[in-house]
Design a protein around this motif. Structure first.
Motif, PDB file in Angstrom:
ATOM      1  N   LYS A  44       0.895  -0.998  -0.033  1.00 27.52           N
ATOM      2  CA  LYS A  44      -0.135   0.101  -0.152  1.00 27.52           C
ATOM      3  C   LYS A  44       0.931   1.177  -0.071  1.00 27.52           C
ATOM      4  CE  LYS A  44      -3.991   1.920   2.273  1.00 27.52           C
ATOM      5  NZ  LYS A  44      -5.048   1.720   3.495  1.00 27.52           N
ATOM      6  N   CYS A  57       2.389   2.035  -3.472  1.00 25.49           N
ATOM      7  CA  CYS A  57       1.416   2.504  -4.581  1.00 25.49           C
ATOM      8  C   CYS A  57       0.802   3.767  -4.201  1.00 25.49           C
ATOM      9  CB  CYS A  57      -0.170   1.423  -4.356  1.00 25.49           C
ATOM     10  SG  CYS A  57       0.439  -0.012  -4.776  1.00 25.49           S
ATOM     11  N   THR A  99       0.797   6.956  -7.239  1.00 19.46           N
ATOM     12  CA  THR A  99       0.953   6.461  -8.785  1.00 19.46           C
ATOM     13  C   THR A  99      -0.190   7.035  -9.476  1.00 19.46           C
ATOM     14  OG1 THR A  99      -0.866   4.655  -7.961  1.00 19.46           O
ATOM     15  CG2 THR A  99       1.416   4.176  -8.097  1.00 19.46           C
ATOM     16  N   SER A 133      -9.318   3.312  -7.052  1.00 18.10           N
ATOM     17  CA  SER A 133      -8.813   1.944  -6.465  1.00 18.10           C
ATOM     18  C   SER A 133      -9.016   0.941  -7.508  1.00 18.10           C
ATOM     19  CB  SER A 133      -9.400   1.432  -5.306  1.00 18.10           C
ATOM     20  OG  SER A 133     -10.709   1.021  -5.344  1.00 18.10           O
ATOM     21  N   TRP A 158      -4.150  -4.912  -2.718  1.00 22.02           N
ATOM     22  CA  TRP A 158      -3.144  -5.174  -1.708  1.00 22.02           C
ATOM     23  C   TRP A 158      -3.969  -6.132  -0.591  1.00 22.02           C
ATOM     24  CZ3 TRP A 158      -3.650   0.087  -2.658  1.00 22.02           C
ATOM     25  CH2 TRP A 158      -4.614   0.582  -2.008  1.00 22.02           C
TER      26      TRP A 158
END
Length: 129
Positions: A27, A30, A33, A87, A98
């Motif tokens: 997490k 990420c 991003t 997401s 994740w």
């Protein structure tokens, strides 16, 4: 820097205690991003060309060079922030990827796996206990 041979690596299945740590690491990796993706889109040649065309048109209408450069970029950033999915899960699901870490296999507690690099080189790994 220490050189690590792939033959020396011992592989094991993830324990239940490790799942939360791995989820937090993935997490954390990420984060940001979305902004990196927007920056990547903004620096592509086609996007730069389209922004230059809109900027030239706006320069005639607005009579300000700075506003003519800033308005198309800000509008594109706002558009991408609104339309980009927040997401992106595995295979398009809404569950973040994740959350899938460690949920696919529940093996034995201390199961050691065969290292594929040892099989290729013909060496065997010495397991420490």
């Amino acid at each position: 820097m220490v050189r690590l041979d792939l033959d020396q690596i011992v592989m094991r299945r993830m324990k239940d205690d490790d799942i939360e740590i791995v989820k937090a690491l993935v997490k954390e990796g990420c984060e940001g991003t979305e902004n990196r993706l927007i920056l990547h889109i903004l620096t592509r040649p086609l996007c730069l060309f389209i922004l230059a065309v809109f900027s030239s048109i706006l320069r005639c209408l607005v009579h300000s060079f700075i506003l003519a450069l800033a308005i198309p970029v800000f509008l594109l950033i706002v558009f991408l922030k609104i339309t980009m999915p927040r997401s992106t899960g595995v295979l398009g699901s809404s569950r973040p990827y994740w959350d899938y870490v460690g949920s696919s296999y529940r093996g034995q507690k201390d199961e050691m796996l065969q290292n594929p690099c040892c099989r290729i080189s013909g060496k065997t790994t010495g397991t420490k206990k």
